[in-house]
Design an enzyme around this catalytic site. Structure first.
Site, PDB file in Angstrom:
ATOM      1  N   ASP A 228      69.891 -31.469  -1.767  1.00 37.12           N
ATOM      2  CA  ASP A 228      70.837 -30.286  -2.829  1.00 37.12           C
ATOM      3  C   ASP A 228      69.348 -30.609  -3.594  1.00 37.12           C
ATOM      4  O   ASP A 228      69.769 -31.286  -4.945  1.00 37.12           O
ATOM      5  CB  ASP A 228      71.437 -29.847  -2.835  1.00 37.12           C
ATOM      6  CG  ASP A 228      71.510 -28.884  -3.923  1.00 37.12           C
ATOM      7  OD1 ASP A 228      70.955 -27.854  -3.952  1.00 37.12           O
ATOM      8  OD2 ASP A 228      72.959 -28.801  -4.318  1.00 37.12           O
TER       9      ASP A 228
ATOM     10  N   ASP B 183      64.054 -23.449  -5.176  1.00 36.90           N
ATOM     11  CA  ASP B 183      66.137 -23.949  -4.727  1.00 36.90           C
ATOM     12  C   ASP B 183      66.061 -24.325  -3.390  1.00 36.90           C
ATOM     13  O   ASP B 183      65.489 -22.880  -3.128  1.00 36.90           O
ATOM     14  CB  ASP B 183      67.147 -23.446  -5.567  1.00 36.90           C
ATOM     15  CG  ASP B 183      67.979 -23.338  -5.124  1.00 36.90           C
ATOM     16  OD1 ASP B 183      68.519 -24.828  -5.507  1.00 36.90           O
ATOM     17  OD2 ASP B 183      69.166 -22.866  -5.044  1.00 36.90           O
TER      18      ASP B 183
END
Length: 502
Positions: A183, A379
């Site tokens: 992430d 992201d």
């Protein structure tokens, strides 16, 4: 409209040229990558509709070795796909409604964090003396959490708002393997740990056992590393960490250090969270690998070794080829087009300057100020790209016009997706090409697999959504990043996009 020329309306790169000249239409169509016959190579793309729908089994993995691939290169798969090491542990996969609801939770959490950071930067407040560290989750060595432990909210959603692509890492000495979500929107790496004195969710692999690692050590509250955490506390002199996510899920435990193994590379003294109180359904993963810009991230901790550089490529289909996560300057494909990393916008996240959008080879009529007002971040964990309302409306209008010209029938909206089509009986679809333009001249020609998101064959939607206003930050989601080598370089302060990387 057929042409052999490459128009300036699309990105020029060696990879694009090879794709147009050397690859056969039949092979490309099989992977949803071919250009539409009888139309400009710059205006339209040809999508294999079946490539958007999940396959029942994992196709023979097709590995890709980027130029200069390092010993830290790891395989990436979608955690809910048939190629995932967790495939036989999931049971029924989450529904599209659950995936998109979790995605919205993540986006709202990111936007709140960005807004709070922006406010702090603007206030330029005087330094405040840090408050004494507290025990954030009622964790005590050798004891279970008491009933008076602070209660952190959690929801019943299936998906944690941390991302949906996984890699396998090693932890401890000797190393044990763990499947974790990677992430770029998180800093602190963590895994669930024995004895799990408070609460742990079910995961496929055995919990990490600190007692079985000869190199494990808790970090002291007096250690400066404890101050690098966003949320920290103390118990019996040991530093505690706490992370809460957008859907209410959380992890609390000891902040510790041990040897992290990234493929063949050993990162000694790596600081991570040893979770003893974890709540939320994390898809049977063992935890999370934080690749943000903060001090506790792997990116920063291993900067001495990899120079703050890493790259990943997300596969076009969960059941097709695999992607990769690689570290070091050698991880960057030679054909990457770079844009400045806007480091002054705040910590953790990777900010870029989106300047425009092209649909069908034509730039949509949106002033650059609409994008610069709010900013944009890249992201790995957000599924659907979010745009300012004005920009999304222009994109949707232009895309709808292109689809109408091709004769496609509209379908009802679904969740956050409102530009949908019925592809029943359609095996190949000619789509308006979509390109995202960035500062410095970089552009990302969205792969056909990243333009649409399929609910069913009868409901296939444009994979972009509106923020609902022009004041919230835009987010480049992972659907639009598919097949691109996305390159992050803290040293050079750049982010790059390399087509056809996997």
């Amino acid at each position: 409209m057929a042409t052999t020329a490459v128009s300036p309306s699309r990105c020029r790169s060696h990879g694009c040229f090879l794709r147009l000249v050397a690859a056969t239409a039949a092979v490309l169509a099989a992977f949803g990558l071919a250009r539409a016959a009888g139309s400009s190579a710059d205006d339209h793309v040809l999508l294999n509709v079946g490539s958007l729908l999940p396959g029942p089994s994992c196709a023979t993995p097709q590995e890709h070795e980027p130029s200069g691939a390092t010993s830290a290169r790891m395989r990436i798969v979608h955690q809910h796909g048939p190629c995932s090491p967790l495939a036989d542990a999931h049971g029924k996969p989450p529904s599209h409604a659950e995936i998109l609801a979790a995605d919205q939770n993540r986006v709202e959490s990111i936007q709140r964090r960005v807004s709070a950071t922006t406010s702090k930067l603007k206030k330029r407040a005087a330094p405040v003396k840090p408050a004494p560290k507290k025990n954030p989750g009622g964790i005590h060595p050798g004891h279970s959490a008491s009933s008076s432990s602070p209660s952190l909210p959690a929801t019943s959603g299936r998906e944690l708002g941390t991302g949906n692509y996984v890699v396998t890492v090693g932890l401890g000495t000797p190393a044990s393997k763990y499947t974790v979500v990677f992430d770029t929107g998180s800093d602190t790496t963590w895994v669930q740990c024995r004895p799990c004195v408070a609460r742990c969710y079910k995961q496929k692999e055995p919990l990490f056992d600190p007692a079985k690692s000869s190199t494990y050590a808790n970090i002291s509250c007096a250690d400066s590393a404890c101050d690098e955490l966003d949320e920290s506390g103390c118990t019996s002199g040991n530093c505690l960490y706490a992370v809460q996510y957008g859907d209410g899920s959380y992890t609390v435990g000891f902040f510790a250090q041990d040897t992290l193994t990234v493929n063949h590379d050993a990162i000694k003294g790596f600081r991570f969270g040893c979770g003893e109180k974890n709540r939320g359904l994390f898809g049977k993963t063992a935890g999370l690998l934080g690749l943000g810009r903060g001090k506790t991230s792997l990116t920063v901790q291993a900067q001495y070794r990899y120079g703050g550089a890493f790259a990943y490529c997300l596969p076009a289909s969960p059941s097709g080829t695999t992607g990769y996560l690689d570290f070091g300057p050698g991880a960057s494909p030679a054909n990457a087009r770079v844009t400045p990393m806007l480091i002054d916008n705040g910590p953790t996240f990777y900010y870029v300057g989106l300047t425009g959008i092209r649909v069908g080879g034509q730039q949509v009529p949106v002033p650059e100020s609409v994008f610069s007002k709010t900013g944009t971040l890249v992201d790995s964990g957000t599924v659907i790209t979010r745009l300012p309302a004005t920009a999304y409306a222009a994109l949707s209008t232009a895309f709808t016009a292109g689809m109408t010209a091709q004769g496609f029938k509209k379908a009802p909206a679904y969740s956050i997706l409102d530009t949908c089509y019925d592809f029943t009986g359609v095996s190949e679809a000619t789509l308006p090409a979509v390109s995202l333009l960035f500062k410095g001249g970089a552009c990302l020609d969205v792969d056909p697999s990243g333009i649409l998101y399929a609910i069913t064959e009868a409901q296939v939607c444009l994979a972009f959504a509106s923020n609902g206003d022009d004041d919230s930050i835009g987010i480049l989601g992972n659907t639009q990043q598919k097949t691109y080598g996305v390159v992050y370089d803290l040293g050079k302060k750049t982010i790059g996009f390399a087509p056809d990387a996997c």
